[in-house]
Design a protein around this motif. Sequence first.
Motif, mmCIF file in Angstrom:
data_model
loop_
_atom_site.group_PDB
_atom_site.id
_atom_site.type_symbol
_atom_site.label_atom_id
_atom_site.label_comp_id
_atom_site.label_asym_id
_atom_site.label_seq_id
_atom_site.Cartn_x
_atom_site.Cartn_y
_atom_site.Cartn_z
ATOM 1 N N ASP A 394 0.851 -1.192 0.000
ATOM 2 C CA ASP A 394 0.000 0.000 0.000
ATOM 3 C C ASP A 394 0.884 1.238 0.000
ATOM 4 O O ASP A 394 1.820 1.331 0.782
ATOM 5 C CB ASP A 394 -0.872 0.035 1.262
ATOM 6 C CG ASP A 394 -1.980 -1.000 1.207
ATOM 7 O OD1 ASP A 394 -2.009 -1.743 0.208
ATOM 8 O OD2 ASP A 394 -2.784 -1.053 2.144
ATOM 9 N N ARG A 408 1.219 -0.162 11.294
ATOM 10 C CA ARG A 408 0.738 -1.223 10.424
ATOM 11 C C ARG A 408 0.969 -0.883 8.956
ATOM 12 O O ARG A 408 0.748 0.254 8.535
ATOM 13 C CB ARG A 408 -0.754 -1.433 10.656
ATOM 14 C CG ARG A 408 -1.239 -2.795 10.185
ATOM 15 C CD ARG A 408 -2.718 -2.881 10.269
ATOM 16 N NE ARG A 408 -3.301 -1.924 9.351
ATOM 17 C CZ ARG A 408 -4.538 -1.488 9.437
ATOM 18 N NH1 ARG A 408 -5.323 -1.909 10.399
ATOM 19 N NH2 ARG A 408 -5.003 -0.613 8.562
ATOM 20 N N VAL A 440 -7.188 -10.482 5.777
ATOM 21 C CA VAL A 440 -8.631 -10.280 5.721
ATOM 22 C C VAL A 440 -9.290 -11.608 5.376
ATOM 23 O O VAL A 440 -8.871 -12.290 4.439
ATOM 24 C CB VAL A 440 -8.972 -9.218 4.666
ATOM 25 C CG1 VAL A 440 -10.478 -9.057 4.558
ATOM 26 C CG2 VAL A 440 -8.310 -7.907 5.022
ATOM 27 N N GLY A 441 -10.316 -11.970 6.143
ATOM 28 C CA GLY A 441 -11.022 -13.216 5.872
ATOM 29 C C GLY A 441 -10.374 -14.415 6.520
ATOM 30 O O GLY A 441 -10.812 -15.536 6.323
ATOM 31 N N ARG A 458 -5.474 -15.891 -6.879
ATOM 32 C CA ARG A 458 -6.262 -15.349 -5.780
ATOM 33 C C ARG A 458 -5.547 -14.174 -5.146
ATOM 34 O O ARG A 458 -4.326 -14.107 -5.114
ATOM 35 C CB ARG A 458 -6.545 -16.424 -4.731
ATOM 36 C CG ARG A 458 -7.815 -17.206 -5.034
ATOM 37 C CD ARG A 458 -8.218 -18.082 -3.884
ATOM 38 N NE ARG A 458 -8.614 -17.301 -2.720
ATOM 39 C CZ ARG A 458 -8.999 -17.863 -1.578
ATOM 40 N NH1 ARG A 458 -9.011 -19.164 -1.457
ATOM 41 N NH2 ARG A 458 -9.344 -17.110 -0.558
ATOM 42 N N ARG A 461 -5.501 -9.737 1.145
ATOM 43 C CA ARG A 461 -5.052 -8.515 1.818
ATOM 44 C C ARG A 461 -4.356 -8.917 3.101
ATOM 45 O O ARG A 461 -4.917 -9.646 3.915
ATOM 46 C CB ARG A 461 -6.262 -7.629 2.144
ATOM 47 C CG ARG A 461 -6.847 -6.926 0.957
ATOM 48 C CD ARG A 461 -6.025 -5.736 0.522
ATOM 49 N NE ARG A 461 -6.008 -4.648 1.521
ATOM 50 C CZ ARG A 461 -5.071 -3.736 1.583
ATOM 51 N NH1 ARG A 461 -4.053 -3.777 0.752
ATOM 52 N NH2 ARG A 461 -5.128 -2.783 2.484
ATOM 53 N N PHE A 463 -2.029 -7.599 6.518
ATOM 54 C CA PHE A 463 -1.546 -6.469 7.312
ATOM 55 C C PHE A 463 -0.417 -6.930 8.215
ATOM 56 O O PHE A 463 -0.533 -7.960 8.869
ATOM 57 C CB PHE A 463 -2.683 -5.895 8.170
ATOM 58 C CG PHE A 463 -3.764 -5.273 7.349
ATOM 59 C CD1 PHE A 463 -3.503 -4.136 6.608
ATOM 60 C CD2 PHE A 463 -5.039 -5.823 7.314
ATOM 61 C CE1 PHE A 463 -4.497 -3.563 5.846
ATOM 62 C CE2 PHE A 463 -6.028 -5.246 6.550
ATOM 63 C CZ PHE A 463 -5.761 -4.113 5.812
#
Lengths: 505, 291
Positions: A394, A408, A440-441, A458, A461, A463
């Motif tokens: 990011d 983060r 995420v997920g 696939r 995301r 962190f």
Amino acid sequence: MTVVIDRISQSSPRSGPVPSPTGSPSGPGAAGGGAPPPLYKKRVPIYPKLVHGPWRMLKWAVLVTLLGLYYVIPWIRWDRPGDLPDQAAMVDFAHGRFYFFGLQLWAQEVYYVTGLMIMAALGLFLVSSLFGRLWCGYTCPQTVWTDLYIAVERLFEGDRNARMKLDRSPTSFDKLWRKGGKHAVWLLIALATGGAWSLYFADAPTLWRDFWSGRAEITAYLSVGILTFTTYVFAGHMREQVCTYMCPWPRIQGAMLDAHSLQVTYRYDRGEPRGPHKKGDTWEGRGDCIDCNACVVACPMGIDIRKGSQLECINCTLCIDACNEIMDKVGRLRGLIGFDTDAAVSCRSKGQPASYRFLRGRTAYYAIALFVVGTVMLTGLITRSTVDLSVMRDRNPTYVRLKDGSIRNGYTLRISNKSATTRTLQIGFSGPADARVDAVGVEDGGPLTLTVAPDKVRTMRVFVTAPAASQSTHSQPAIFTLTDPVSRDVDRVHSVYLGPGEETP
Amino acid sequence: MSDKQKHSDEHTGVDTTGHVWDGIRELDNPLPRWWLWVFYATIAFAAVYWVLMPAWPGISSYTHGVRNHSDRAAVQQELARLKAARRADAARLTSASLEQIERDPALQAYALAAGASTFGDNCATCHGAGGAGGKGYPNLRDDAWLWGHGTLEDIEHTIRVGIRSDHPQTRQSQMPAFGRDGLLNGNQIVDLTQYVVALSGRQANRGSVARAAPLFAEQCASCHGAAGKGNPDLGAPDLTDGDWLYGSSPDAISSQIANGRGGVMPTWEGRLDDETIKAMAVYIHANSDGR
């Protein structure tokens, strides 16, 4: 440059008419002094005569092999699991895949194709500097299809003299059916050429069925139409014009060749002074060339090889066979025209022994470069991983400060499964001290694994959170690893973890 | 540059054009005749093109050509086709719960893509393109939430009703302007500021902190809690963490006590459709701490 043109005409004036070579040196300037040269030049038709000999046989063999490969390869089946196409060689633009037997490349691996092209170019340079324009004379599609078209022409209209006579004759039923038949077969070959091309981009049997029932996509008809047209025009009507005027390679090739490159060479040391020879006459005091023009009439480029190496010569070697036939008849040694070097001929003409130098600066450079690129490519292909990880960090925001002061970083991972089986892959991370990795997920604290279906990509995301105490520098290395626990395939990506650094409170 | 004298190349016997560049001369070979035909063919092509396609500009319009082709119309058709193709995915977003969307890779990918583009169009103006916010505009990337706990439902609800918006169920709270409205005097605000600084674990004036303790319990604790931990149901920020909407300096804190600012976020219900709001919630959730 060592491309020497017309070494002979100054020493011995040519006897006997030589058909004006197309686009060749003896242009309009030579013909007239006063009148301005015409702006445009009509093409002089060329009627190459059929020759017999080992070079012609080799050329037939190469022609049959190459055309055979071209037309047959799309029909070879190759069993692949699931929905993947069962065609051995195929470029699948819609899905961004390239298949070649056991190899399957994804669109982002196009660098293998780039590497192959670099190797092809280096190989071409090496072959050219060693053996001259072998590519042009034997394997260039323009040459191969032209050769095939000339063979068809000969089938319908006969050899050189018959063809010239037919062209001069008034319109008749005989002329019409010969010409019509020739063009019909030419068009069929052209259609097959364009058709075979399109088969490389779709499932061949399906496309074949759809094509003839009118259900194929418009692009298929369009590409077949364009290639049919270009094949028919280039191989049937343009021929040597393509090589002389349209192709950049003859010009570039001049930089590849030097005096030690083997190429089709007229050995003027042996042939001159030339002149007609009657049976029983002595060979004393004259050259072996009897000025029979056999080499000129055999030439598909319409040039006279005795003028030395020239831009138009594609090194097809047909004049070698033509001359050898004559030499056999008159009882002289073969090889008046042969594969030889300018340097060797020049030595012999001075009475020195011919020397050949194949190991030269340029051949060594090309060979080494070819070897290096080939090794890199092969290593890449052998160690090619069937899993692929790419990491996008990011950038906005570069980092986020959390409530407890920890920092983060966010990353987007793209995980590709290039194999034919569903795989459960593990993601590992090594980076700043005490860093926590969340996705995420995925349950908090759970292992970072994900299942990817065959031939799929696939996105995940991720962190990375590191406590304030770990922020020693602005930038720390962050390494993501993707592991397939079954095949042990690993892909490792080096990224960075950014933070405010120490000095910020 | 040019010499008038006629010059022929010694190797080829071809006349040169008379131009010399650094000793290099240009052969004056004639062009092949077919080259001229190709040139004529391009002219013929242009003539056919003028008839078929839009070509010539006029005063107020242009020649449309018999095919009446328009790239603009083609793009619009393409977009309409795309929208129709996406309808199926959008419908699945409507019926799935937020958690289901996040667990299903395909739905999640769709929601993230749709959310990212609507966030850029609607939210980035205040919250920034990356969602990192700014002074007065909450950072949506971190783990500090003014309203709710940063769950998917909380985020979705905030997007729907807004904050201090004209939605009937809007999230609503008002911090008093203690200074401006004369509720506290200047010294009290100074003391309270030191108290809040101390709450977040920083060095503060001990005397001020001691004096402000009863003041905080009386005036602030009802919303911010006795320990200053805040109350996400009331939008009362946690005063003990490192996250400050209007700045962390004593001056900024004092100014907030004096003026009691509260920002406004519009309601998006009715302006964006359900699946877009859901997609945006999934997008914001995925890019925050994801709890």
